[in-house]
Design a protein around this motif. Structure first.
Motif, PDB file in Angstrom:
ATOM      1  N   VAL A  20      63.366  61.483  35.243  1.00  0.00           N
ATOM      2  CA  VAL A  20      62.664  61.831  34.023  1.00  0.00           C
ATOM      3  C   VAL A  20      61.230  62.575  34.691  1.00  0.00           C
ATOM      4  O   VAL A  20      60.830  62.096  35.825  1.00  0.00           O
ATOM      5  N   LEU A  21      60.491  63.275  33.788  1.00  0.00           N
ATOM      6  CA  LEU A  21      59.320  63.820  34.240  1.00  0.00           C
ATOM      7  C   LEU A  21      58.203  62.669  34.347  1.00  0.00           C
ATOM      8  O   LEU A  21      58.187  61.960  33.436  1.00  0.00           O
ATOM      9  N   ARG A  22      57.399  62.565  35.328  1.00  0.00           N
ATOM     10  CA  ARG A  22      56.252  61.638  35.315  1.00  0.00           C
ATOM     11  C   ARG A  22      55.538  61.858  34.005  1.00  0.00           C
ATOM     12  O   ARG A  22      55.244  63.104  33.576  1.00  0.00           O
ATOM     13  N   GLY A  23      55.129  60.775  33.366  1.00  0.00           N
ATOM     14  CA  GLY A  23      54.306  60.690  32.192  1.00  0.00           C
ATOM     15  C   GLY A  23      55.370  60.891  30.957  1.00  0.00           C
ATOM     16  O   GLY A  23      54.602  60.875  29.782  1.00  0.00           O
ATOM     17  N   PHE A  35      66.995  50.309  33.265  1.00  0.00           N
ATOM     18  CA  PHE A  35      66.807  51.440  34.436  1.00  0.00           C
ATOM     19  C   PHE A  35      65.439  50.834  34.956  1.00  0.00           C
ATOM     20  O   PHE A  35      64.595  50.342  34.573  1.00  0.00           O
ATOM     21  N   THR A  36      65.808  51.120  36.481  1.00  0.00           N
ATOM     22  CA  THR A  36      64.357  50.824  37.382  1.00  0.00           C
ATOM     23  C   THR A  36      63.972  51.964  38.113  1.00  0.00           C
ATOM     24  O   THR A  36      64.875  52.850  38.443  1.00  0.00           O
ATOM     25  N   VAL A  37      62.772  51.971  38.611  1.00  0.00           N
ATOM     26  CA  VAL A  37      62.358  53.250  39.197  1.00  0.00           C
ATOM     27  C   VAL A  37      62.759  52.689  40.785  1.00  0.00           C
ATOM     28  O   VAL A  37      62.838  51.864  41.493  1.00  0.00           O
ATOM     29  N   GLU A  38      63.553  53.824  41.226  1.00  0.00           N
ATOM     30  CA  GLU A  38      64.016  53.796  42.634  1.00  0.00           C
ATOM     31  C   GLU A  38      63.145  54.847  43.515  1.00  0.00           C
ATOM     32  O   GLU A  38      62.770  54.472  44.750  1.00  0.00           O
ATOM     33  N   ALA A  39      62.590  55.741  43.118  1.00  0.00           N
ATOM     34  CA  ALA A  39      61.540  56.483  43.957  1.00  0.00           C
ATOM     35  C   ALA A  39      60.764  57.484  43.030  1.00  0.00           C
ATOM     36  O   ALA A  39      61.291  57.709  41.630  1.00  0.00           O
ATOM     37  N   GLU A  40      59.731  58.079  43.338  1.00  0.00           N
ATOM     38  CA  GLU A  40      58.878  59.087  42.823  1.00  0.00           C
ATOM     39  C   GLU A  40      58.457  60.217  43.624  1.00  0.00           C
ATOM     40  O   GLU A  40      58.468  59.834  44.658  1.00  0.00           O
ATOM     41  N   ASP A  41      58.436  61.351  43.009  1.00  0.00           N
ATOM     42  CA  ASP A  41      57.510  62.464  43.715  1.00  0.00           C
ATOM     43  C   ASP A  41      56.558  62.853  42.758  1.00  0.00           C
ATOM     44  O   ASP A  41      56.154  62.260  41.772  1.00  0.00           O
ATOM     45  N   VAL A  43      56.445  65.332  40.626  1.00  0.00           N
ATOM     46  CA  VAL A  43      56.952  65.824  39.472  1.00  0.00           C
ATOM     47  C   VAL A  43      57.715  64.925  38.626  1.00  0.00           C
ATOM     48  O   VAL A  43      57.689  64.621  37.407  1.00  0.00           O
ATOM     49  N   ASP A  44      58.557  64.209  39.528  1.00  0.00           N
ATOM     50  CA  ASP A  44      59.855  63.319  38.740  1.00  0.00           C
ATOM     51  C   ASP A  44      59.775  61.807  39.116  1.00  0.00           C
ATOM     52  O   ASP A  44      59.208  61.454  40.318  1.00  0.00           O
ATOM     53  N   VAL A  45      60.321  60.910  38.122  1.00  0.00           N
ATOM     54  CA  VAL A  45      60.561  59.561  38.542  1.00  0.00           C
ATOM     55  C   VAL A  45      62.079  59.301  38.683  1.00  0.00           C
ATOM     56  O   VAL A  45      62.783  59.889  37.522  1.00  0.00           O
ATOM     57  N   PHE A  46      62.671  58.757  39.589  1.00  0.00           N
ATOM     58  CA  PHE A  46      63.787  58.854  39.867  1.00  0.00           C
ATOM     59  C   PHE A  46      64.353  57.430  39.469  1.00  0.00           C
ATOM     60  O   PHE A  46      63.683  56.337  39.949  1.00  0.00           O
ATOM     61  N   MET A  47      65.304  57.025  38.541  1.00  0.00           N
ATOM     62  CA  MET A  47      65.769  55.748  37.954  1.00  0.00           C
ATOM     63  C   MET A  47      67.180  55.423  38.355  1.00  0.00           C
ATOM     64  O   MET A  47      67.959  56.342  38.364  1.00  0.00           O
ATOM     65  N   VAL A  48      67.525  54.237  38.415  1.00  0.00           N
ATOM     66  CA  VAL A  48      68.734  53.911  38.614  1.00  0.00           C
ATOM     67  C   VAL A  48      69.128  52.621  37.507  1.00  0.00           C
ATOM     68  O   VAL A  48      68.054  51.797  37.422  1.00  0.00           O
ATOM     69  N   ARG A  49      70.323  52.454  37.224  1.00  0.00           N
ATOM     70  CA  ARG A  49      70.933  51.119  36.388  1.00  0.00           C
ATOM     71  C   ARG A  49      71.931  50.755  36.996  1.00  0.00           C
ATOM     72  O   ARG A  49      73.128  51.454  37.049  1.00  0.00           O
ATOM     73  N   GLU A  50      71.895  49.478  37.358  1.00  0.00           N
ATOM     74  CA  GLU A  50      73.335  48.829  37.778  1.00  0.00           C
ATOM     75  C   GLU A  50      73.983  48.326  36.690  1.00  0.00           C
ATOM     76  O   GLU A  50      73.505  48.163  35.646  1.00  0.00           O
ATOM     77  N   PRO A  51      75.506  48.392  36.907  1.00  0.00           N
ATOM     78  CA  PRO A  51      76.238  47.806  35.893  1.00  0.00           C
ATOM     79  C   PRO A  51      75.714  46.468  35.254  1.00  0.00           C
ATOM     80  O   PRO A  51      75.659  45.720  36.459  1.00  0.00           O
ATOM     81  N   ALA A  52      76.095  46.107  34.090  1.00  0.00           N
ATOM     82  CA  ALA A  52      76.073  44.622  33.721  1.00  0.00           C
ATOM     83  C   ALA A  52      77.084  43.984  34.236  1.00  0.00           C
ATOM     84  O   ALA A  52      78.303  44.365  34.319  1.00  0.00           O
TER      85      ALA A  52
END
Length: 58
Positions: A20-23, A35-41, A43-52
């Motif tokens: 998603v875009l930052r902000g 979802f949790t934050v995996e990395a950011e640059d 422009v973007d926030v990279f997120m990941v969600r593990e299966p329940a």
């Protein structure tokens, strides 16, 4: 729509990644769905969600 996708990924034990875009207010939506934050640059926030975890079978 998102709920159905998340349920399917949980059944298939699949991890989900997105960005998603930052902000963007969408980040809060995704965080509410696990979802949790995996990395950011810059422009973007990279997120990941593990299966329940699967519910125990009795």
């Amino acid at each position: 729509m998102l709920g159905g996708l998340l349920e399917r990924c949980d059944r298939e034990d699949a991890q989900i990644r997105l960005n998603v875009l930052r902000g963007s207010p969408a980040r809060r939506l995704y965080e509410r769905h696990g979802f949790t934050v995996e990395a950011e640059d810059e422009v973007d926030v990279f997120m990941v969600r593990e299966p329940a975890p699967a519910a125990p079978v009795h």
